[in-house]
Design an enzyme around this catalytic site. Structure first.
Site, PDB file in Angstrom:
ATOM      1  CB  CYS A 183      70.829  16.962   1.522  1.00 17.85           C
ATOM      2  SG  CYS A 183      69.921  16.942   3.032  1.00 17.85           S
ATOM      3  CB  CYS A 231      70.649  10.272   5.795  1.00 13.34           C
ATOM      4  SG  CYS A 231      69.488  11.366   6.560  1.00 13.34           S
ATOM      5  CB  CYS A 285      70.527   9.826   1.566  1.00 14.14           C
ATOM      6  SG  CYS A 285      69.735  10.957   0.436  1.00 14.14           S
ATOM      7  CB  CYS A 313      55.300  12.294  -3.560  1.00 15.55           C
ATOM      8  SG  CYS A 313      54.036  11.243  -2.810  1.00 15.55           S
ATOM      9  CB  CYS A 368      52.746  13.420  -0.740  1.00 20.17           C
ATOM     10  SG  CYS A 368      54.083  12.837   0.673  1.00 20.17           S
ATOM     11  CB  CYS A 381      53.414  10.056   4.329  1.00 20.68           C
ATOM     12  SG  CYS A 381      53.970   9.085   3.394  1.00 20.68           S
ATOM     13  NE  ARG A 393      53.199   5.405  -1.328  1.00 27.02           N
ATOM     14  CZ  ARG A 393      53.253   6.544  -0.771  1.00 27.02           C
ATOM     15  NH1 ARG A 393      54.172   7.184  -0.170  1.00 27.02           N
ATOM     16  NH2 ARG A 393      52.045   7.065  -0.836  1.00 27.02           N
TER      17      ARG A 393
END
Length: 349
Positions: free
Chosen positions: A56, A60, A63, A102, A133, A193, A269
């Site tokens: 990616c 972040c 991550c 998801c 999702c 979400c 959640r």
């Protein structure tokens, strides 16, 4: 029946006051609010699958999928999963009791060449009777409309933390860009979400500010994951937390309770970090108003509580799964019986 639940707070000061309550008082208030808006012992169960892993371009700090950290995390990148493999996983998720499937891709944003792929996945998964999702990074208004037309039920795009702490988490995407994507999702008719990750070194003030940010939206997200950081060695925030110590579970549970009180109609959640909890701690989290969790042994690239353990815990606590309630797609294909010509019919909202 006369309502006994308090009016949801709107001000930052009121949110801060909730965080300062004695824990048992806070849990009682959160459970009262929960029972005003949801069946007391029902939980929404989701399964999460990574449909494209690693490399990616975002940085972040939590991550392992970030290309910026791959030399240290050694995560093996994977290209897009074949549609048939995704559908097989969705069928397995449904058979195991999940109502929502998801799908997450490690992209800054989907490219136009990716859109037919994700649209096909939405349609195929919905044909199984599951809610859908996706979390694919930033979206343009047009991309949000394409996902909505296909019938996507929820789009996940977490704020992660407060605006003031955000620069300690990621530099390749701004806080306002995250809010812009959520606005595009909301305007397209898809359920929002959006949650956070606690335990990244932020202060309680940052957690208060994050809840306040949800309340400043035109409408709070329909689904709010409250994650506890799973510190991954080789990521900047993972290394920081491993060196300095992790956030207490009770502060995480306190955050869940405040979120429930402030967003009474949202699914809250219990997400990443759950695999480290004892049965008693998970029971406290449900008491705090959590009514959704991820099923399965893996969340994208990190571990999750075992499925057999979840089944045992649900039986012990007397929890029952909710049924899926997928929404209809906005656009349906129509084939002329005489000519075979295919066109599209727009459904009424």
């Amino acid at each position: 029946m006369t309502s006994t639940a308090p009016t949801p707070p709107k001000s930052r000061e009121a949110i801060a006051a909730l965080f300062d309550l004695p824990l048992m008082d806070l849990l009682l208030q959160a459970q009262t609010v929960h029972r005003e808006h949801f069946a007391a012992n029902e939980v929404q169960i989701s399964t999460l699958l990574s449909i494209k892993t690693g490399n990616c371009p975002e940085d972040c700090g939590y991550c392992s999928q970030s290309g910026h950290h791959r030399d240290k995390t050694k995560l093996q990148a994977e290209k897009r999963l074949a549609v048939d493999k995704v559908i097989a996983a969705a069928k397995q998720a449904k058979a195991s009791g999940s109502s929502r499937f998801c799908m997450g891709a490690a992209w800054k944003h989907p490219s136009e060449k990716d859109m037919p792929y994700v649209v096909e996945l939405i349609k195929e998964v919905k044909s199984l009777g599951l809610e859908t999702c996706m979390t694919l990074g930033m979206l343009s208004p047009n991309q949000a409309e394409q996902l909505s037309d296909a019938g996507l039920d929820y789009y996940n795009h977490n704020l992660d933390t407060s605006r003031s702490y955000y620069e300690q988490v990621v530099s390749t995407r701004t806080y306002d860009e995250r809010l812009d994507t959520l606005a595009h999702v909301r305007q397209s008719g898809i359920n929002v979400c959006s949650g956070n990750i606690v335990g990244m070194g932020e202060s309680r003030d940052d957690r208060i500010d994050w809840v306040h940010e949800l309340l400043k939206m035109p409408k709070p997200p329909e689904s709010i994951p409250v994650n506890l950081l799973v510190p991954i060695a080789g990521t900047p925030l993972g290394d920081k937390v491993l060196a300095e110590g992790e956030l207490s579970v009770l502060e995480w549970i306190r955050t869940i309770a405040v979120t429930r009180i402030c967003c009474p109609s949202s699914y809250v959640r219990l997400s990443a970090g759950r695999e480290s909890l004892s049965d008693a701690e998970q029971a406290l989290a449900f008491m705090a108003g959590a009514n959704s969790f991820f099923y399965g042994d893996k969340l994208l690239t990190t571990g999750n509580a075992s499925q057999s353990g979840d089944q045992r815990l649900m039986k012990t606590l007397g929890l029952t799964p909710m049924y899926a309630k997928p929404r209809a797609p906005k656009v349906l294909p129509v084939v002329d019986a005489m000519s075979g010509h295919e066109s599209q019919m727009m459904l009424a909202e």
